[in-house]
Write a protein that holds these residues in place. Structure first.
Motif, PDB file in Angstrom:
ATOM      1  N   GLY A  80       0.871  -1.059  -0.011  1.00  0.00           N
ATOM      2  CA  GLY A  80       0.030   0.004  -0.099  1.00  0.00           C
ATOM      3  C   GLY A  80       0.992   1.190   0.093  1.00  0.00           C
ATOM      4  N   PRO A  81       0.018   2.411  -0.197  1.00  0.00           N
ATOM      5  CA  PRO A  81      -1.295   2.588  -0.111  1.00  0.00           C
ATOM      6  C   PRO A  81      -1.692   2.364  -1.590  1.00  0.00           C
ATOM      7  CG  PRO A  81      -0.158   4.772  -0.281  1.00  0.00           C
ATOM      8  CD  PRO A  81       1.030   3.789  -0.093  1.00  0.00           C
ATOM      9  N   HIS A  82      -2.664   2.942  -2.198  1.00  0.00           N
ATOM     10  CA  HIS A  82      -3.105   2.991  -3.508  1.00  0.00           C
ATOM     11  C   HIS A  82      -2.214   3.959  -4.368  1.00  0.00           C
ATOM     12  CE1 HIS A  82      -5.546   4.802  -6.800  1.00  0.00           C
ATOM     13  NE2 HIS A  82      -6.184   3.484  -6.703  1.00  0.00           N
ATOM     14  N   GLN A  83      -2.052   3.608  -5.540  1.00  0.00           N
ATOM     15  CA  GLN A  83      -1.026   4.322  -6.598  1.00  0.00           C
ATOM     16  C   GLN A  83      -1.346   5.842  -6.562  1.00  0.00           C
ATOM     17  OE1 GLN A  83      -0.021   2.134  -9.917  1.00  0.00           O
ATOM     18  NE2 GLN A  83       1.916   3.385 -10.153  1.00  0.00           N
ATOM     19  N   GLY A  84      -2.639   6.298  -6.200  1.00  0.00           N
ATOM     20  CA  GLY A  84      -2.744   7.860  -6.197  1.00  0.00           C
ATOM     21  C   GLY A  84      -1.736   8.472  -5.190  1.00  0.00           C
ATOM     22  N   ASP A  85      -1.148   7.828  -4.299  1.00  0.00           N
ATOM     23  CA  ASP A  85      -0.540   8.563  -3.312  1.00  0.00           C
ATOM     24  C   ASP A  85       1.048   8.459  -3.608  1.00  0.00           C
ATOM     25  OD1 ASP A  85      -2.437   9.408  -1.991  1.00  0.00           O
ATOM     26  OD2 ASP A  85      -1.664   8.673   0.014  1.00  0.00           O
ATOM     27  N   ARG A  86       1.352   8.225  -4.858  1.00  0.00           N
ATOM     28  CA  ARG A  86       2.872   8.118  -5.412  1.00  0.00           C
ATOM     29  C   ARG A  86       3.577   9.535  -5.028  1.00  0.00           C
ATOM     30  NH1 ARG A  86       6.246   5.182  -8.552  1.00  0.00           N
ATOM     31  NH2 ARG A  86       4.888   3.572  -9.133  1.00  0.00           N
ATOM     32  N   PHE A  87       2.837  10.455  -5.466  1.00  0.00           N
ATOM     33  CA  PHE A  87       3.401  11.647  -5.565  1.00  0.00           C
ATOM     34  C   PHE A  87       3.548  12.167  -4.057  1.00  0.00           C
ATOM     35  CE2 PHE A  87      -0.592  12.907  -4.671  1.00  0.00           C
ATOM     36  CZ  PHE A  87      -0.759  14.132  -3.826  1.00  0.00           C
ATOM     37  N   TRP A  88       2.935  11.452  -2.992  1.00  0.00           N
ATOM     38  CA  TRP A  88       3.141  12.118  -1.880  1.00  0.00           C
ATOM     39  C   TRP A  88       4.533  11.077  -1.088  1.00  0.00           C
ATOM     40  CZ3 TRP A  88       1.885  15.872   0.749  1.00  0.00           C
ATOM     41  CH2 TRP A  88       0.761  16.408   0.761  1.00  0.00           C
ATOM     42  N   ILE A  89       4.554   9.866  -1.759  1.00  0.00           N
ATOM     43  CA  ILE A  89       5.931   9.276  -1.531  1.00  0.00           C
ATOM     44  C   ILE A  89       7.123   9.646  -2.057  1.00  0.00           C
ATOM     45  CG2 ILE A  89       7.094   6.944  -1.713  1.00  0.00           C
ATOM     46  CD1 ILE A  89       4.361   5.486  -1.640  1.00  0.00           C
ATOM     47  N   ASP A  90       6.849  10.303  -3.426  1.00  0.00           N
ATOM     48  CA  ASP A  90       8.307  10.603  -4.095  1.00  0.00           C
ATOM     49  C   ASP A  90       8.458  11.876  -3.177  1.00  0.00           C
ATOM     50  OD1 ASP A  90       8.129   8.845  -6.072  1.00  0.00           O
ATOM     51  OD2 ASP A  90       6.969   9.840  -7.470  1.00  0.00           O
ATOM     52  N   GLY A  91       7.394  12.758  -2.557  1.00  0.00           N
ATOM     53  CA  GLY A  91       7.684  14.019  -1.853  1.00  0.00           C
ATOM     54  C   GLY A  91       8.169  13.823  -0.279  1.00  0.00           C
ATOM     55  N   LEU A  92       8.553  12.809   0.107  1.00  0.00           N
ATOM     56  CA  LEU A  92       8.603  12.520   1.716  1.00  0.00           C
ATOM     57  C   LEU A  92       9.687  13.465   2.059  1.00  0.00           C
ATOM     58  CD1 LEU A  92       7.715   8.723   2.061  1.00  0.00           C
ATOM     59  CD2 LEU A  92       6.793  10.293   3.157  1.00  0.00           C
ATOM     60  N   PRO A  93      10.973  13.386   1.350  1.00  0.00           N
ATOM     61  CA  PRO A  93      11.951  14.140   1.848  1.00  0.00           C
ATOM     62  C   PRO A  93      11.531  15.828   1.984  1.00  0.00           C
ATOM     63  CG  PRO A  93      12.757  12.781   0.146  1.00  0.00           C
ATOM     64  CD  PRO A  93      11.292  12.743   0.073  1.00  0.00           C
ATOM     65  N   GLN A  94      10.830  16.218   0.910  1.00  0.00           N
ATOM     66  CA  GLN A  94      10.093  17.622   1.197  1.00  0.00           C
ATOM     67  C   GLN A  94       9.269  17.725   2.479  1.00  0.00           C
ATOM     68  OE1 GLN A  94      10.489  15.900  -1.699  1.00  0.00           O
ATOM     69  NE2 GLN A  94      12.148  16.961  -2.542  1.00  0.00           N
ATOM     70  N   GLN A  95       8.513  16.517   2.324  1.00  0.00           N
ATOM     71  CA  GLN A  95       7.533  16.601   3.787  1.00  0.00           C
ATOM     72  C   GLN A  95       8.347  16.633   4.954  1.00  0.00           C
ATOM     73  OE1 GLN A  95       3.978  13.999   3.986  1.00  0.00           O
ATOM     74  NE2 GLN A  95       4.690  13.336   1.882  1.00  0.00           N
ATOM     75  N   SER A  96       9.475  15.928   5.068  1.00  0.00           N
ATOM     76  CA  SER A  96      10.215  15.893   6.335  1.00  0.00           C
ATOM     77  C   SER A  96      10.725  17.098   6.562  1.00  0.00           C
ATOM     78  CB  SER A  96      11.100  14.582   6.303  1.00  0.00           C
ATOM     79  OG  SER A  96      12.170  14.766   5.349  1.00  0.00           O
TER      80      SER A  96
END
Length: 215
Positions: A80-96
């Motif tokens: 998981g999750p659903h592929q709609g959240d790929r951009f959130w995974i790719d942006g994890l360094p920026q989120q942190s």
């Protein structure tokens, strides 16, 4: 009940990382390891269970920030999750960086989830519900036998998830709650991403955002 739950609040956001354990096999899944990986591993060791997978409801930093480290240290697949959240995974360094979290690494889930998928944990079967709104790729994990749902940040005790983040959608969130969660039954207990548990029946009666009384 075949499914045991152990809730471990992690990160400055007190995100409910949940360890699910099949009581018959002692296989465990870590749901939403947002951070503080040492504490999560210590809890697994204390419980004397066999961690076999990581499950993600969505990819916001407080839910997914510890995923890469935990997967690497324990050699666990990421589901998981659903592929709609790929951009959130790719942006994890920026989120942190934005929220002052420790630096984290991007990862690729071993399995993206779709609505209607099923996940096996020992002798327990979890159903996957795609519940967009808070994020486009948010999913919920549901055990019919245990009358238990892990709803991430879709629904809370007395509140609902935020929709002011990129690609949040208030209308989709309300539909996810009313059309995919509430029909599961009033007697379903849910573990949310923050705060105390509740039941769908209680929220249908009392939640000011989605109660039946709102029409």
């Amino acid at each position: 009940m075949p499914l045991q739950t152990h809730i471990l609040p992690v990160t400055p956001f007190a995100q409910n990382c949940t360890i699910l354990v099949c009581s018959e096999t002692q296989q465990a899944a870590v749901v939403d390891p947002g951070g503080e990986v040492d504490r999560i591993i210590a809890k697994l060791q204390q419980l004397e269970v066999n961690a076999v997978k990581i499950l993600l409801t969505h990819a916001h930093i407080d839910h997914a920030g510890g995923t890469h480290e935990l997967a690497q240290r324990l050699q666990l697949p990421i589901i998981g999750p659903h592929q709609g959240d790929r951009f959130w995974i790719d942006g994890l360094p920026q989120q942190s960086a934005m929220f002052g979290f420790p630096a984290v690494e991007v990862f690729e889930p071993d399995q993206w989830l779709q609505h209607g998928d099923e996940i096996q944990l020992g002798n327990v079967q979890l159903q996957v519900l795609h519940t967009p709104g808070h994020t486009p790729g948010h999913v919920v994990f549901y055990s019919a036998d245990d009358k238990l749902a892990l709803v991430g940040d879709v629904l809370f005790n007395g509140s609902i998830g935020r929709t002011d983040f990129p690609q949040g959608n208030h209308g989709e969130l309300i539909a996810s709650i009313r059309e995919r969660l509430f029909p599961l039954g009033d007697d379903i207990t849910f573990i949310c991403g923050h705060g105390p548990n509740s039941t769908f029946g209680h929220e249908r009666q009392h939640n000011p955002f989605v109660s039946d009384h709102r029409g």
